[in-house]
Motif scaffolding. Structure first.
Motif, PDB file in Angstrom:
ATOM      1  N   THR A   1      -3.960  10.402   2.743  1.00  7.84           N
ATOM      2  CA  THR A   1      -4.039   8.937   2.722  1.00  7.84           C
ATOM      3  C   THR A   1      -4.716   8.367   3.966  1.00  7.84           C
ATOM      4  O   THR A   1      -5.059   7.184   3.981  1.00  7.84           O
TER       5      THR A   1
ATOM      6  N   ALA B   1      -7.906   6.183   3.672  1.00  4.39           N
ATOM      7  CA  ALA B   1      -7.934   4.723   3.461  1.00  4.39           C
ATOM      8  C   ALA B   1      -8.293   3.974   4.745  1.00  4.39           C
ATOM      9  O   ALA B   1      -9.222   3.157   4.737  1.00  4.39           O
TER      10      ALA B   1
ATOM     11  N   ILE C   1       0.839  -1.203   0.000  1.00  4.50           N
ATOM     12  CA  ILE C   1       0.000   0.000   0.000  1.00  4.50           C
ATOM     13  C   ILE C   1       0.871   1.248   0.000  1.00  4.50           C
ATOM     14  O   ILE C   1       0.589   2.214  -0.712  1.00  4.50           O
TER      15      ILE C   1
END
Length: 165
Positions: free
Chosen positions: A109, A112, A77
């Protein structure tokens, strides 16, 4: 293009390593527990069987190899995030890394875990089902802030190592 992809992958690994070093320092110096990546692997391991959302991932059955699966996912990731970042920021950023775009991307981010990982593991959107949701949110935000800082630092290392102009 191959050089840019290599740089992006190195950037992702470097930023993720930095994030992990910060988490280790937090654990050793402040007693703040790091994310258990075995639980991430457990969550991922249940997806092929049709379970995307758990009531509590800690109570779900263990998956063979869940720890390694979680760590591979963590670094994978990080690399995907770095490729995305460089696609948005461009090769010019890598030639002269600047802090603000890297931090802004790193903080972004956090969506996520807020919108995918935490709900899937039973913690709810943005950890709302945890005993201390604001603490969990701040920890996630700080982790992703450190990823952004790691992008910036790894950007310097990549630009020097790969002689990007």
């Amino acid at each position: 293009m191959t050089g840019l992809l290599l740089a992006a992958l190195l950037l992702g690994v470097g930023a993720t390593v930095f994030m992990d070093v910060v988490a280790l320092l937090q654990k050793r110096l402040l007693g703040i527990p790091a994310l258990n990546y075995a639980l991430v692997g457990r969550w991922l391991g249940h997806i092929p069987g049709g379970t995307l959302i758990h009531k509590s991932i800690g109570n779900s059955s263990k998956i063979r190899g869940e720890r390694i699966l979680g760590w591979i996912a963590h670094y994978g990731i990080g690399m995907v995030f770095a490729v995305t970042f460089l696609a948005l920021a461009g090769q010019d950023w890598l030639a002269r890394p600047t802090l603000i775009p890297a931090l802004a991307f790193g903080v972004t981010t956090v969506l996520a875990p807020f919108l995918v990982l935490q709900p899937g593991m039973g913690a709810g959107v943005a950890a709302r089902k945890t005993p201390q949701p604001n603490t969990a949110r701040l920890r996630s935000l700080f982790a992703h802030f450190s990823f952004g800082l790691g992008l910036w630092l790894a950007g310097f290392a990549c630009s020097l190592a790969l002689q990007i102009n």
